[in-house]
Structure formats: structure tokens, C-alpha cells
Motif scaffolding. Structure first.
Motif, PDB file in Angstrom:
ATOM      1  N   ILE A 204       5.190  11.043   9.746  1.00 24.65           N
ATOM      2  CA  ILE A 204       6.117  10.573  10.744  1.00 24.65           C
ATOM      3  C   ILE A 204       5.873   9.004  11.201  1.00 24.65           C
ATOM      4  O   ILE A 204       6.558   8.046  11.318  1.00 24.65           O
ATOM      5  CB  ILE A 204       6.192  11.086  12.018  1.00 24.65           C
ATOM      6  N   LYS A 205       4.551   8.696  11.066  1.00 19.63           N
ATOM      7  CA  LYS A 205       3.830   7.311  11.273  1.00 19.63           C
ATOM      8  C   LYS A 205       4.419   6.465  10.319  1.00 19.63           C
ATOM      9  O   LYS A 205       4.874   5.493  10.696  1.00 19.63           O
ATOM     10  CB  LYS A 205       2.421   7.440  11.616  1.00 19.63           C
ATOM     11  N   ILE A 206       4.246   6.960   8.971  1.00 18.20           N
ATOM     12  CA  ILE A 206       4.614   5.901   7.902  1.00 18.20           C
ATOM     13  C   ILE A 206       6.188   5.941   7.691  1.00 18.20           C
ATOM     14  O   ILE A 206       6.495   4.777   7.355  1.00 18.20           O
ATOM     15  CB  ILE A 206       4.150   6.507   6.542  1.00 18.20           C
ATOM     16  N   ASN A 207       6.868   6.836   8.185  1.00 19.99           N
ATOM     17  CA  ASN A 207       8.656   6.846   7.966  1.00 19.99           C
ATOM     18  C   ASN A 207       9.024   6.899   9.435  1.00 19.99           C
ATOM     19  O   ASN A 207       9.734   8.151   9.642  1.00 19.99           O
ATOM     20  CB  ASN A 207       8.965   7.970   7.009  1.00 19.99           C
ATOM     21  N   PRO A 208       8.928   5.988  10.260  1.00 19.27           N
ATOM     22  CA  PRO A 208       9.323   6.408  11.838  1.00 19.27           C
ATOM     23  C   PRO A 208      10.824   6.434  11.858  1.00 19.27           C
ATOM     24  O   PRO A 208      11.338   6.926  12.730  1.00 19.27           O
ATOM     25  CB  PRO A 208       8.905   5.021  12.512  1.00 19.27           C
TER      26      PRO A 208
ATOM     27  N   ASN B  34       0.903  -1.236  -0.100  1.00 17.75           N
ATOM     28  CA  ASN B  34      -0.009   0.011   0.158  1.00 17.75           C
ATOM     29  C   ASN B  34       0.775   1.223  -0.080  1.00 17.75           C
ATOM     30  O   ASN B  34       0.323   2.457  -0.073  1.00 17.75           O
ATOM     31  CB  ASN B  34      -0.956  -0.126   1.148  1.00 17.75           C
ATOM     32  N   TYR B  35       2.143   1.106   0.007  1.00 13.29           N
ATOM     33  CA  TYR B  35       2.932   2.376  -0.034  1.00 13.29           C
ATOM     34  C   TYR B  35       3.457   2.479  -1.237  1.00 13.29           C
ATOM     35  O   TYR B  35       3.693   1.715  -2.222  1.00 13.29           O
ATOM     36  CB  TYR B  35       4.336   2.074   0.964  1.00 13.29           C
ATOM     37  N   MET B  36       3.339   3.981  -1.660  1.00 17.52           N
ATOM     38  CA  MET B  36       4.086   4.554  -2.719  1.00 17.52           C
ATOM     39  C   MET B  36       5.313   5.411  -2.670  1.00 17.52           C
ATOM     40  O   MET B  36       5.619   5.853  -1.598  1.00 17.52           O
ATOM     41  CB  MET B  36       3.003   5.309  -3.385  1.00 17.52           C
TER      42      MET B  36
ATOM     43  N   HIS C 254      12.930  14.032   2.718  1.00 18.87           N
ATOM     44  CA  HIS C 254      13.386  12.993   3.916  1.00 18.87           C
ATOM     45  C   HIS C 254      12.164  11.943   3.861  1.00 18.87           C
ATOM     46  O   HIS C 254      12.358  10.847   4.494  1.00 18.87           O
ATOM     47  CB  HIS C 254      13.554  13.463   5.058  1.00 18.87           C
ATOM     48  N   VAL C 255      11.422  12.031   2.813  1.00 19.23           N
ATOM     49  CA  VAL C 255      10.128  11.034   3.183  1.00 19.23           C
ATOM     50  C   VAL C 255      10.609   9.770   2.026  1.00 19.23           C
ATOM     51  O   VAL C 255      10.959   9.935   0.769  1.00 19.23           O
ATOM     52  CB  VAL C 255       8.969  11.549   2.758  1.00 19.23           C
ATOM     53  N   GLU C 256      10.556   8.433   2.331  1.00 17.12           N
ATOM     54  CA  GLU C 256      10.813   7.424   1.478  1.00 17.12           C
ATOM     55  C   GLU C 256       9.412   6.755   0.935  1.00 17.12           C
ATOM     56  O   GLU C 256       9.600   6.279   0.057  1.00 17.12           O
ATOM     57  CB  GLU C 256      11.364   6.392   2.263  1.00 17.12           C
ATOM     58  N   LYS C 257       8.539   7.058   1.781  1.00 16.61           N
ATOM     59  CA  LYS C 257       7.228   6.391   1.297  1.00 16.61           C
ATOM     60  C   LYS C 257       5.923   7.001   1.622  1.00 16.61           C
ATOM     61  O   LYS C 257       5.957   7.775   2.746  1.00 16.61           O
ATOM     62  CB  LYS C 257       7.039   4.890   1.708  1.00 16.61           C
ATOM     63  N   ILE C 258       4.879   6.943   1.080  1.00  9.72           N
ATOM     64  CA  ILE C 258       3.578   7.644   1.269  1.00  9.72           C
ATOM     65  C   ILE C 258       2.645   6.621   0.910  1.00  9.72           C
ATOM     66  O   ILE C 258       2.758   5.484   0.574  1.00  9.72           O
ATOM     67  CB  ILE C 258       3.435   8.834   0.321  1.00  9.72           C
TER      68      ILE C 258
ATOM     69  N   LEU D 101      -4.981  29.528   8.109  1.00 13.62           N
ATOM     70  CA  LEU D 101      -4.889  28.835   9.292  1.00 13.62           C
ATOM     71  C   LEU D 101      -5.000  27.446   9.029  1.00 13.62           C
ATOM     72  O   LEU D 101      -4.360  26.422   9.484  1.00 13.62           O
ATOM     73  CB  LEU D 101      -5.852  29.213  10.312  1.00 13.62           C
ATOM     74  N   LEU D 102      -6.186  27.157   8.081  1.00 14.28           N
ATOM     75  CA  LEU D 102      -6.340  25.834   7.483  1.00 14.28           C
ATOM     76  C   LEU D 102      -5.066  25.036   6.862  1.00 14.28           C
ATOM     77  O   LEU D 102      -4.865  23.982   7.120  1.00 14.28           O
ATOM     78  CB  LEU D 102      -7.527  25.619   6.426  1.00 14.28           C
ATOM     79  N   ILE D 103      -4.410  25.837   5.984  1.00 18.74           N
ATOM     80  CA  ILE D 103      -3.029  25.297   5.510  1.00 18.74           C
ATOM     81  C   ILE D 103      -2.231  24.903   6.593  1.00 18.74           C
ATOM     82  O   ILE D 103      -1.615  23.731   6.403  1.00 18.74           O
ATOM     83  CB  ILE D 103      -2.545  26.467   4.659  1.00 18.74           C
ATOM     84  N   ASN D 104      -2.143  25.679   7.560  1.00 15.86           N
ATOM     85  CA  ASN D 104      -1.103  25.031   8.679  1.00 15.86           C
ATOM     86  C   ASN D 104      -1.731  23.804   9.465  1.00 15.86           C
ATOM     87  O   ASN D 104      -0.918  22.893   9.810  1.00 15.86           O
ATOM     88  CB  ASN D 104      -1.108  26.194   9.791  1.00 15.86           C
ATOM     89  N   VAL D 105      -2.965  23.727   9.407  1.00 20.50           N
ATOM     90  CA  VAL D 105      -3.596  22.439  10.204  1.00 20.50           C
ATOM     91  C   VAL D 105      -3.395  21.228   9.602  1.00 20.50           C
ATOM     92  O   VAL D 105      -2.933  20.230   9.909  1.00 20.50           O
ATOM     93  CB  VAL D 105      -4.966  22.783  10.518  1.00 20.50           C
ATOM     94  N   VAL D 106      -3.692  21.435   8.211  1.00 20.38           N
ATOM     95  CA  VAL D 106      -3.161  20.286   7.085  1.00 20.38           C
ATOM     96  C   VAL D 106      -2.021  19.876   6.929  1.00 20.38           C
ATOM     97  O   VAL D 106      -1.610  18.829   6.984  1.00 20.38           O
ATOM     98  CB  VAL D 106      -4.066  20.704   5.845  1.00 20.38           C
ATOM     99  N   LEU D 107      -1.105  20.782   7.285  1.00 15.48           N
ATOM    100  CA  LEU D 107       0.433  20.502   6.946  1.00 15.48           C
ATOM    101  C   LEU D 107       0.690  19.772   8.511  1.00 15.48           C
ATOM    102  O   LEU D 107       1.694  18.997   8.408  1.00 15.48           O
ATOM    103  CB  LEU D 107       1.310  21.697   6.902  1.00 15.48           C
ATOM    104  N   PHE D 108       0.104  20.074   9.565  1.00  9.78           N
ATOM    105  CA  PHE D 108       0.448  19.487  10.794  1.00  9.78           C
ATOM    106  C   PHE D 108      -0.055  18.071  10.549  1.00  9.78           C
ATOM    107  O   PHE D 108       0.656  17.216  10.905  1.00  9.78           O
ATOM    108  CB  PHE D 108       0.038  19.983  11.856  1.00  9.78           C
ATOM    109  N   MET D 109      -1.097  17.910  10.150  1.00  4.31           N
ATOM    110  CA  MET D 109      -1.648  16.307  10.182  1.00  4.31           C
ATOM    111  C   MET D 109      -0.788  15.830   9.188  1.00  4.31           C
ATOM    112  O   MET D 109      -0.638  14.446   9.360  1.00  4.31           O
ATOM    113  CB  MET D 109      -3.257  16.706   9.520  1.00  4.31           C
ATOM    114  N   MET D 110      -0.657  16.172   7.573  1.00  2.00           N
ATOM    115  CA  MET D 110       0.478  15.562   6.998  1.00  2.00           C
ATOM    116  C   MET D 110       1.703  15.108   7.557  1.00  2.00           C
ATOM    117  O   MET D 110       2.041  14.084   7.628  1.00  2.00           O
ATOM    118  CB  MET D 110       0.498  16.469   5.761  1.00  2.00           C
TER     119      MET D 110
END
Length: 191
Positions: free
Chosen positions: A133-137, A5-7, A72-76, A119-128
């Protein structure tokens, strides 16, 4: 979640780059022409230039932040893609809101809508960042991107200061606070 499931990030990065380029192009095309070739005519549309500057810096800061993270991200996964699509939806409204706020710089409604988009841009960036981090620990650099103080708290606090100023009769203070946040973010990224 299985490894299937990773890309890889290349297509997402190319899509993001293209959308930001289009948004920046639309921003500049929306700038009104001065009524004549004089400094007075240029000065008469100063709010358009101010709104353009803020929106341009938001877009370029987003691009730089996105590039820095995805280096720095290897997979999404599909959730990351959809968060990016949501981010692009929110960012794509910037040219419209930029023109709206440039034409009505002292309107409470226009300034609040402009600020909420930011503000919504910052919230989405934070969620992303949290999801990445969870996917690329193993990527310690991503943990720095998830700095709640810099990503959410300070921009939110500045927006609230701008909102209070707007309620007190100075709606343009929201745009000023957004500009301060963006400049602060740019300076933070240059360290």
C-alpha cells in the motif's frame, strides 16, 4: 526512494507460483499409502488426509490471495521481495509440519508448531500488504487487503481458542481452528 529502485511483479509472481506448486506436490507425495485396498485401511490414516486438506487449503488460499493482490500491484521493491522470500520459507515448512501433525495429531507440541506456522504466514502477509500500500498508494483495492480484523485479529483469536483447547487436553482443536480460519477466508474471498 527513487523510481529506479522499483521493479515489476512478473518474476516474483512466477517464482511464487513455482514454489507453491512444489509445496503442494510435496504435500501429496508425503501422504502415506493405505496398508491395503480397504475402507478400514483408508480410515486408519484419516489424520493424514485431514492434515493434508488443511495444508492444501492454506497453500491454495495463499496462492489465490497472492494472485489477487499482485493483479492490482504495479511496482514492488527489494523489501517486498524479501518479505515474499520469508513467506516462502514459512510456507515451505508446511509439508514437514503436515506429516508431523498427521503422525502425532494429539500432541500438543506438533499442533502448536503447526498453528504458529499458520499464524506467522498471516503476520507476513499483513506486513507485505502494508508495504505494498505504501509503494502503490493509488491502488484502493490493496487497502481492503489490509483489513486488520480479517488478516490478523480473527486468525489470531481462533488460534488462541485452539491453544486454550490444546491446554485443556484437546490439541487437535488447533488444526480445527486453522481449518475454520481457512474456510472463512475462502468464503470471504468469494464475495
Amino acid at each position: 526512494m527513487s523510481e529506479i529502485n522499483y521493479m515489476e511483479t512478473g518474476r516474483l509472481e512466477a517464482f511464487y507460483d513455482a514454489i507453491i506448486a512444489i509445496i503442494v506436490t510435496v504435500l501429496v507425495l508425503e501422504l502415506p499409502q493405505p496398508a491395503s485396498a480397504s475402507l478400514a485401511s483408508i480410515w486408519a490414516i484419516k489424520t493424514s488426509y485431514f492434515a493434508y486438506l488443511i495444508s492444501f487449503l492454506v497453500c491454495t488460499n495463499l496462492w489465490q490471495y497472492h494472485h489477487l493482490i499482485y493483479h492490482h500491484v504495479e511496482k514492488i521493491n527489494a523489501k517486498v521481495i524479501w518479505l515474499n522470500i520469508l513467506l516462502m520459507l514459512i510456507v515451505s515448512i508446511l509439508p514437514y509440519l503436515t506429516t508431523f501433525v498427521a503422525n502425532n495429531p494429539f500432541s500438543f507440541l506438533t499442533q502448536v508448531l503447526y498453528g504458529v506456522d499458520f499464524l506467522l504466514i498471516n503476520v507476513v502477509l499483513f506486513m507485505m500488504a502494508k508495504l505494498l500500500i505504501k509503494i502503490n498508494p493509488d491502488q484502493d483495492f490493496l487497502k481492503d487487503a489490509l483489513d486488520i480484523k480479517n488478516a490478523i485479529a480473527i486468525p489470531s483469536l481462533l488460534f488462541i481458542v485452539g491453544l486454550v483447547g490444546a491446554f485443556l487436553g484437546y490439541p487437535i482443536l488447533i488444526s480445527v481452528c486453522i481449518l475454520i480460519t481457512i474456510v472463512r477466508s475462502i468464503l470471504f474471498s468469494l464475495r
